[in-house]
Design a protein around this motif. Structure first.
Motif, short mmCIF file in Angstrom:
data_model
loop_
_atom_site.label_atom_id
_atom_site.label_comp_id
_atom_site.label_asym_id
_atom_site.label_seq_id
_atom_site.Cartn_x
_atom_site.Cartn_y
_atom_site.Cartn_z
N GLN A 1 0.85 -0.82 0.00
CA GLN A 1 0.16 0.12 0.05
C GLN A 1 1.02 1.07 0.21
O GLN A 1 1.73 1.42 0.97
N MET A 2 0.71 2.31 -1.05
CA MET A 2 1.56 3.28 -1.23
C MET A 2 0.67 4.59 -1.25
O MET A 2 -0.17 4.54 -1.87
N ASN A 3 1.08 5.35 -0.15
CA ASN A 3 0.25 6.42 0.21
C ASN A 3 1.07 7.77 0.13
O ASN A 3 2.36 7.57 0.26
N SER A 4 0.65 9.02 -0.07
CA SER A 4 1.58 9.98 -0.05
C SER A 4 2.75 9.86 -1.21
O SER A 4 3.60 10.44 -0.98
N LEU A 5 1.98 9.74 -2.42
CA LEU A 5 2.96 9.08 -3.39
C LEU A 5 3.70 10.46 -4.05
O LEU A 5 3.15 11.70 -3.93
N LYS A 6 5.04 10.59 -4.12
CA LYS A 6 5.91 11.50 -4.70
C LYS A 6 6.53 11.29 -6.37
O LYS A 6 6.58 10.03 -6.35
N PRO A 7 6.70 12.30 -6.82
CA PRO A 7 7.28 11.98 -8.04
C PRO A 7 8.32 11.09 -8.12
O PRO A 7 8.62 10.16 -9.16
N GLU A 8 9.29 11.14 -6.97
CA GLU A 8 10.57 10.37 -7.02
C GLU A 8 9.95 8.83 -6.73
O GLU A 8 11.03 7.95 -6.64
N ASP A 9 8.86 8.59 -6.33
CA ASP A 9 8.58 7.20 -6.28
C ASP A 9 8.19 6.48 -7.77
O ASP A 9 7.92 5.27 -7.71
N THR A 10 8.48 7.22 -8.64
CA THR A 10 8.15 6.78 -10.11
C THR A 10 9.10 5.74 -10.42
O THR A 10 10.45 5.90 -10.20
N ALA A 11 8.87 4.61 -10.72
CA ALA A 11 9.74 3.35 -10.82
C ALA A 11 8.69 2.28 -11.37
O ALA A 11 7.59 2.18 -11.14
N VAL A 12 9.50 1.20 -11.75
CA VAL A 12 8.93 -0.10 -12.06
C VAL A 12 9.13 -1.02 -10.58
O VAL A 12 10.33 -0.91 -10.06
N TYR A 13 8.06 -1.40 -9.92
CA TYR A 13 8.24 -2.09 -8.73
C TYR A 13 7.96 -3.53 -9.20
O TYR A 13 7.18 -4.04 -9.80
N ILE A 14 8.88 -4.52 -8.40
CA ILE A 14 9.20 -5.65 -8.54
C ILE A 14 9.36 -6.27 -7.32
O ILE A 14 9.71 -5.81 -6.39
N CYS A 15 8.64 -7.52 -7.17
CA CYS A 15 8.52 -8.53 -5.95
C CYS A 15 9.40 -9.64 -6.39
O CYS A 15 9.72 -10.02 -7.17
N ALA A 16 10.02 -9.89 -5.19
CA ALA A 16 11.01 -11.32 -5.02
C ALA A 16 10.74 -11.91 -3.89
O ALA A 16 10.40 -11.50 -2.71
#
Length: 121
Positions: free
Chosen positions: A82-97
């Protein structure tokens, strides 16, 4: 065949929220820790968060602490971010492992393909 499949990414305005999912198949999720990473264009992969197999140990990168929450539903073989208060610097491809150990300290055997998160007005 082990698979980790991320979903839930998209375009969101600064200050907005998204919930990412990591659906696991091919191994029993409750035996393993799962982590989220992210990779922005031109940057190295960055560790974001981890939850141990028991769910009793949870860790966050300083850059997301207080804004992101990791959780797991073993019955659904799914881990969430869960991602709240998102910022432009959070822009990315999110990957789980996951898939190596019950602990967050012993590395990862399996990786998903990622889901794009873009934070922009």
């Amino acid at each position: 065949q082990v698979q980790l499949v991320e979903s839930g990414g998209g375009l969101v305005q600064p200050g907005g929220s998204l919930r990412l999912s990591c659906a696991v198949s091919g191994f029993t999720l409750d035996a393993y820790a799962v982590a989220w990473f992210r990779q922005a264009p031109g940057k190295e992969r960055e560790w974001v968060s981890c939850i141990s197999a028991s769910g009793g140990d949870i860790y966050y990168a300083d850059s997301v602490k207080g804004r992101f929450t990791i959780s797991r539903d073993n019955a659904k073989n799914t881990v969430y971010l869960q991602m709240n208060s998102l910022k432009p610097e959070d822009t990315a491809v999110y990957i789980c492992a996951g898939g190596r150990s019950e602990s967050c300290y012993k590395g990862w055997d399996y990786w998903g393909q990622g889901t794009q998160v873009t934070v922009s007005s």
